[in-house]
Design a protein around this motif. Structure first.
Motif: not given
Length: 94
Positions: A28, A31-32, A35, A37, A42
């Motif tokens: 991923p 930045q995800s 934040a 994630f 997932n």
């Protein structure tokens, strides 16, 4: 031998189809992750990834959807989880 493909993001169905050498890495975006994630909770690559792979390696930070590494006959894969029907008809991969 082969290429090294590094993907910061996610992938649709058939990621790495027919892999015959080389290395794939999917994770991923930074930045995800910052934040909140959670990659291991997932799906990050779509259905039928590594279909028919014969050699090479694949590293996935996250979950692969259904039918991961089907008909794999030699590629090595590291993934944090898979959907249903993982590794069907696998004859030699790890």
């Amino acid at each position: 031998k082969g290429i090294f493909l590094e993907l910061e993001g996610d992938s649709q169905d058939y990621f790495g189809k027919g892999l015959s050498g080389g290395a794939l890495a999917v994770y991923p975006p930074a930045q995800s992750l910052k934040a909140g994630f959670v990659a291991e909770d997932n799906v990050i690559i779509g259905n039928t990834a590594l279909y028919g792979a014969t050699s090479g390696v694949c590293f996935v930070r996250g979950i692969a959807a259904e039918r991961f590494a089907v008909r794999n006959s030699g590629a090595w894969a590291v993934v944090e989880g898979t959907g249903d029907h993982c590794c069907e008809y696998m004859t030699g991969g790890r």
